[in-house]
Enzyme design. Structure first.
Site, short mmCIF file in Angstrom:
data_model
loop_
_atom_site.label_atom_id
_atom_site.label_comp_id
_atom_site.label_asym_id
_atom_site.label_seq_id
_atom_site.Cartn_x
_atom_site.Cartn_y
_atom_site.Cartn_z
N ASP A 37 0.83 -1.21 0.00
CA ASP A 37 0.00 0.00 0.00
C ASP A 37 0.86 1.25 0.00
OD1 ASP A 37 -1.95 -1.82 0.23
OD2 ASP A 37 -2.78 -1.09 2.13
N ALA A 38 1.96 1.21 0.78
CA ALA A 38 2.81 2.41 0.88
C ALA A 38 3.44 2.73 -0.48
CB ALA A 38 3.90 2.17 1.92
N TYR A 40 2.18 1.97 -3.37
CA TYR A 40 1.09 2.47 -4.22
C TYR A 40 0.87 3.96 -3.95
CZ TYR A 40 -3.43 2.86 -6.54
OH TYR A 40 -4.46 3.25 -7.37
N ASP A 41 0.82 4.30 -2.65
CA ASP A 41 0.62 5.70 -2.26
C ASP A 41 1.72 6.60 -2.83
OD1 ASP A 41 -1.62 5.09 -0.91
OD2 ASP A 41 -0.74 5.19 1.11
N SER A 86 -35.84 -5.76 -10.53
CA SER A 86 -35.60 -6.27 -9.19
C SER A 86 -35.93 -7.76 -9.20
CB SER A 86 -36.38 -5.47 -8.15
OG SER A 86 -37.71 -5.85 -8.19
N GLU A 118 -25.59 -17.24 -6.32
CA GLU A 118 -24.68 -16.17 -5.89
C GLU A 118 -25.19 -15.63 -4.57
OE1 GLU A 118 -24.95 -13.15 -8.93
OE2 GLU A 118 -24.53 -14.59 -10.52
N LYS A 120 -26.53 -13.00 -2.10
CA LYS A 120 -27.22 -11.74 -2.36
C LYS A 120 -26.60 -10.70 -1.45
CE LYS A 120 -31.77 -9.68 -2.89
NZ LYS A 120 -31.55 -8.47 -2.14
N ASP A 122 -25.91 -7.28 0.37
CA ASP A 122 -26.83 -6.27 0.88
C ASP A 122 -26.16 -4.90 0.76
OD1 ASP A 122 -29.04 -5.20 1.94
OD2 ASP A 122 -28.69 -5.88 3.99
N ARG A 141 -29.71 2.83 -9.14
CA ARG A 141 -30.84 2.16 -9.76
C ARG A 141 -32.06 3.09 -9.84
NH1 ARG A 141 -35.12 -0.74 -7.82
NH2 ARG A 141 -35.91 -2.28 -9.28
N GLU A 177 -23.33 -4.63 -7.29
CA GLU A 177 -23.74 -4.13 -5.97
C GLU A 177 -22.53 -3.48 -5.31
OE1 GLU A 177 -26.92 -4.71 -5.42
OE2 GLU A 177 -27.28 -4.67 -3.25
N TYR A 229 -22.52 -8.42 -11.09
CA TYR A 229 -23.30 -9.65 -11.23
C TYR A 229 -24.09 -9.75 -12.53
CZ TYR A 229 -26.81 -6.52 -9.14
OH TYR A 229 -27.62 -5.46 -8.86
N LYS A 294 -30.03 -18.08 -10.35
CA LYS A 294 -30.23 -17.67 -11.74
C LYS A 294 -30.13 -18.88 -12.68
CE LYS A 294 -28.11 -13.23 -10.78
NZ LYS A 294 -26.96 -12.34 -10.88
N LYS A 318 -34.35 -15.46 0.22
CA LYS A 318 -33.95 -14.58 1.32
C LYS A 318 -33.67 -15.36 2.61
CE LYS A 318 -35.09 -10.50 1.29
NZ LYS A 318 -34.51 -9.19 1.04
N CYS A 412 -24.41 16.73 32.21
CA CYS A 412 -23.59 15.54 31.96
C CYS A 412 -23.79 14.53 33.09
CB CYS A 412 -22.12 15.96 31.88
SG CYS A 412 -20.99 14.57 31.81
N CYS A 415 -19.99 14.57 35.02
CA CYS A 415 -19.44 15.73 35.73
C CYS A 415 -20.50 16.78 36.06
CB CYS A 415 -18.31 16.37 34.92
SG CYS A 415 -18.91 17.31 33.50
N CYS A 430 -21.37 17.42 26.45
CA CYS A 430 -21.01 17.94 27.77
C CYS A 430 -20.02 19.07 27.56
CB CYS A 430 -20.36 16.82 28.58
SG CYS A 430 -19.42 17.43 29.97
N CYS A 435 -14.25 17.35 32.48
CA CYS A 435 -15.10 16.18 32.64
C CYS A 435 -14.24 14.91 32.67
CB CYS A 435 -16.11 16.09 31.49
SG CYS A 435 -17.12 14.60 31.61
S1 IVH Z 1 -29.34 -9.93 -10.11
C1 IVH Z 1 -32.36 -9.07 -13.20
N1 IVH Z 1 -27.49 -10.73 -8.41
O1 IVH Z 1 -30.73 -7.55 -5.22
C2 IVH Z 1 -31.42 -9.39 -12.12
N2 IVH Z 1 -28.92 -8.97 -7.75
O2 IVH Z 1 -33.83 -7.59 -5.29
C3 IVH Z 1 -31.31 -8.33 -11.12
N3 IVH Z 1 -28.43 -8.06 -5.53
O3 IVH Z 1 -31.48 -4.81 -7.25
C4 IVH Z 1 -30.40 -8.52 -10.02
N4 IVH Z 1 -26.73 -9.38 -5.07
O4 IVH Z 1 -29.33 -4.78 -5.91
C5 IVH Z 1 -28.50 -9.89 -8.63
N5 IVH Z 1 -25.79 -11.53 -7.03
C6 IVH Z 1 -26.80 -10.68 -7.25
C7 IVH Z 1 -27.19 -9.72 -6.30
C8 IVH Z 1 -28.27 -8.88 -6.60
C9 IVH Z 1 -27.48 -8.38 -4.64
C10 IVH Z 1 -29.45 -7.00 -5.35
C11 IVH Z 1 -29.56 -6.02 -6.47
C12 IVH Z 1 -30.98 -6.07 -6.95
C13 IVH Z 1 -31.68 -6.69 -5.79
C14 IVH Z 1 -32.88 -7.45 -6.26
#
Ligand code: IVH
Length: 672
Positions: A37-38, A40-41, A86, A118, A120, A122, A141, A177, A229, A294, A318, A412, A415, A430, A435
């Site tokens: 890293d150093a 690179y910097d 979605s 894959e 998911k 967050d 999005r 994501e 993705y 998928k 989920k 506080c 104190c 405070c 304090c």
């Molecule tokens: S595929 C048409 N793959 O989940 C396919 N989505 O509820 C659309 N997300 O808006 C999404 N990991 O923000 C896909 N491996 C993944 C994902 C993923 C997270 C999120 C994404 C999407 C939401 C769908």
């Protein structure tokens, strides 16, 4: 002469930019850095110096854009080439079986389909547009049809290439994501907690907030990353399977978390992967809230098409939210080193997804008002990435009438000085100059690792120093004598000697540690390093005016004001004078790392005995290596201590060399 100079600078700039792009790719996409890293910097600094002299070389794809450019007034709308869809949700095995049955019916087929599974992530979905291999736009999005153009912020994310490589297509819109790893999230929240700033409820909110900044320099400080993705638009014949598409994206230099993608032969296989992933949920270095399933064949994906907002060929399986009900028994008020008073809920202990929870963040009184939460309430709490869970809502149906409001303090709790809440701030502070709570937190911070690193100076010792009135300022630490220490309840010769020599040793810490140790608001590790490098001495930093400070790329008005405020305060001036008089001599040291572990990636797991995980990682970095939180094909060594679990198993499965702590130390100490 000037023309010659410019030509030379241009060539040097191009070379540096190429090197930086390459190292960025090795680090982020391959997880296989070739330099530290150093180093690179240092390369980046050289490039920045050239751009300072010749601003016309600052192009949108220059690696300098990684640290942010001028703030925007507002975001403009970004219309997506094709809608960002979605996903429908599945919550159990039967929902997944129904999904599979629907697909087979639609395709009129009976034989099994191959699926790709894959995690998911967050985080926040984005679409990145590349033209002729150059990143030209990054967009959120939004409502799926159009989002916001956040290109400036997107450019600061190291894991997003500004330039694609290897036979990239002329036109590409890739989707992924953006997220923040848990370690970075917890560290940032912890730092904000200490500084009396509001904390973020979960990494997703933090990511969304960081991407919505008009000043990209702030986004640049937020350690965001991405996993790609899918695609929106592509001027290229895409490969036949989704798995191959992901490989291709990775080849072009995009980050895809390939090591966690799995194929499944049929839906029962998907279901068992769903169960496995849920069990492994807590071992991921980032938050996942489910598994995306998928159809692997892209021909079949096309045939299946989409409904109004969701594709027929994918579904989100989920995980259950990590939520539980419990009772808020009381509220304690914590006073941080800046005087910030934050309320924390004491809960009736409850098990949330395998972890016993006894307290929850209440964040601030705006939040308490929003939730209308009272002492005695039954509340729903959620674990969402942070060490301390959040209160999601009150179960008002369970109210008995005996619940008590949680008043904002006027004084506080420690104190008893008056408390004030400034305009625009959500946290009361405070105002007590002496304090003890503020002093205690300042001392803890000053002595901590990364700051003055005074070994052995933990909570217990600091408590006693304060109780015995042995310190009333940070500088008093350097005046402690053996006699002082022997006033402690339990003190032996050895412990006293160790403490005194640790205090003495801290006088030699580099300037960056010292600046960080001072606990100046908004100045964390990273900025302390930058300030140390730029100013070279404490005196030069203390004398800098806002013009000098704001000239630095990463420093905005908030940090500049905070520094000027700190150094112009007479108490602080006295403190610095006392510290320097005690023999502290902070110097800027650019550490040149060793090269023994160059290009090697390490993962630490299990409980370590001879050093802690942070120290191990620092050792790795000091020799040019890198450490990571998860085991993958790219890992070179796993250092396993007692109690190592899934990471060790994964290492063995992948045939990665496993070392004990002793082996690791030997590896570092070995000559050559
Ligand atoms: S595929 C048409 N793959 O989940 C396919 N989505 O509820 C659309 N997300 O808006 C999404 N990991 O923000 C896909 N491996 C993944 C994902 C993923 C997270 C999120 C994404 C999407 C939401 C769908």
């Amino acid at each position: 002469m000037r023309a010659d100079q410019f030509e030379m600078a241009r060539q040097q700039h191009r070379q540096l930019a190429q090197q930086l792009h390459h190292h960025n790719y090795c680090y982020h996409a391959l997880d296989q850095p070739e330099i530290s890293d150093a180093e690179y910097d240092q390369l980046l600094q050289k490039l920045l110096n050239i751009e300072m002299q010749f601003p016309q070389l600052t192009t949108p794809d220059s690696p300098s854009q990684r640290i942010g450019s001028k703030p925007l007034d507002s975001f403009v709308e970004a219309i997506h080439a094709s809608p960002m869809l979605s996903l429908e949700n599945a919550f159990n095995a039967d929902d997944l079986r129904n999904f599979d049955a629907r697909i087979k019916r639609f395709l009129s087929r009976t034989e099994d389909l191959e699926y790709l599974c894959e995690p998911k992530l967050d985080g926040v979905a984005v679409a990145l547009t590349y033209q002729q291999g150059k990143l030209v736009r990054g967009a959120t999005r939004g409502d799926g049809t159009s989002g916001e153009d956040i290109t400036q912020n997107i450019r600061t994310i190291g894991a997003i290439p500004l330039q694609l490589q290897n036979n990239y297509p002329e036109q590409l819109e890739v989707r992924g994501e953006i997220y923040m790893e848990l370690e970075a999230f917890r560290k940032l929240n912890q730092q904000r907690r200490e500084e009396g700033e509001t904390t973020f409820a979960n990494p997703r909110n933090l990511t969304a907030g960081s991407l919505r900044q008009l000043d990209a320099r702030l986004t640049a400080t937020r350690s965001l990353t991405i996993s790609c993705y899918g695609i929106g638009e592509l001027s290229y014949d895409p490969p036949e399977t989704h798995a191959q598409l992901l490989d291709t994206l990775h080849d072009w230099g995009l980050k895809v978390n390939l090591n966690v993608v799995q194929t499944a032969e049929n839906i029962e296989d998907v279901i068992s992967r769903y169960a496995d992933l849920q069990k492994m949920r807590d071992t991921f270095p980032y938050e996942i809230d489910g598994m995306v399933v998928k159809v692997n064949s892209r021909t079949l994906q096309r045939e299946l098409g989409e409904k109004s907002r969701t594709p027929r060929w994918a579904i989100a399986a989920k995980f259950p939210a990590r939520q539980e009900q419990t009772i808020l028994k009381s509220v304690r008020l914590q006073v941080g080193r800046t005087g910030a008073i934050t309320p924390v809920a004491n809960l009736q202990p409850v098990n949330v997804g395998g972890v016993t929870v006894t307290s929850a963040s209440l964040h601030n009184w705006d939040e308490i008002t929003r939730l209308d939460v009272r002492t005695g309430d039954t509340v729903i709490i959620e674990r969402a990435g942070d060490v301390i869970p959040n209160i999601i809502r009150v179960v008002t149906e369970k109210r008995t009438g005996a619940e008590q409001p949680i008043p904002e303090p006027t004084h506080c709790p420690i104190c008893h000085s008056p408390v004030t809440r400034e305009a625009g701030e959500v946290i009361p502070r405070c105002q007590g100059l002496d304090c003890p709570a503020k002093l205690k937190e300042s001392l803890k911070h000053f002595c901590s690792r990364g700051a003055m690193d005074i070994e052995g100076m933990g909570d217990r010792i600091i408590d006693q120093l304060l109780r015995l009135n042995l310190v009333s300022s940070i500088a008093d630490l350097y005046r402690l004598t053996r006699e002082d220490l022997f006033q402690f309840d339990r003190m032996g010769d050895k412990l006293a000697d160790n403490l005194l020599s640790a205090i003495a040793a801290s006088k030699q810490r580099p300037l960056e540690n010292f600046i960080f140790a001072l606990g100046i608001r908004h100045v964390g590790n990273h900025l302390a390093k930058l300030l140390s490098r730029q100013f070279g001495s404490l005196q030069a930093l203390a004398a800098a005016d806002s013009e000098k400070l704001l000239a630095l790329h990463e420093i905005g008005p908030q940090v500049s004001d905070s520094l000027i405020h700190f150094f112009s305060n007479s108490n602080n001036q006295q403190l610095l004078e006392d510290l320097l008089a005690s023999g502290i001599d902070p110097k800027n040291v650019e550490q040149t790392p060793g090269t023994k572990l160059q290009g090697k990636t390490f993962v630490f797991t299990g409980s370590l005995e001879q050093f802690n995980r942070k120290e191990g990682e620092a050792l790795v970095e000091s020799q040019g290596g890198r450490s990571s939180g998860s085991v993958s094909k790219k890992t070179d060594y796993v250092i396993a201590g007692p109690g190592a679990g899934s990471k060790l198993a994964k290492a063995e499965e992948l045939g990665i060399q496993v070392l004990s702590e002793g082996d690791f130390l030997e590896l570092i100490e070995r000559d050559g």
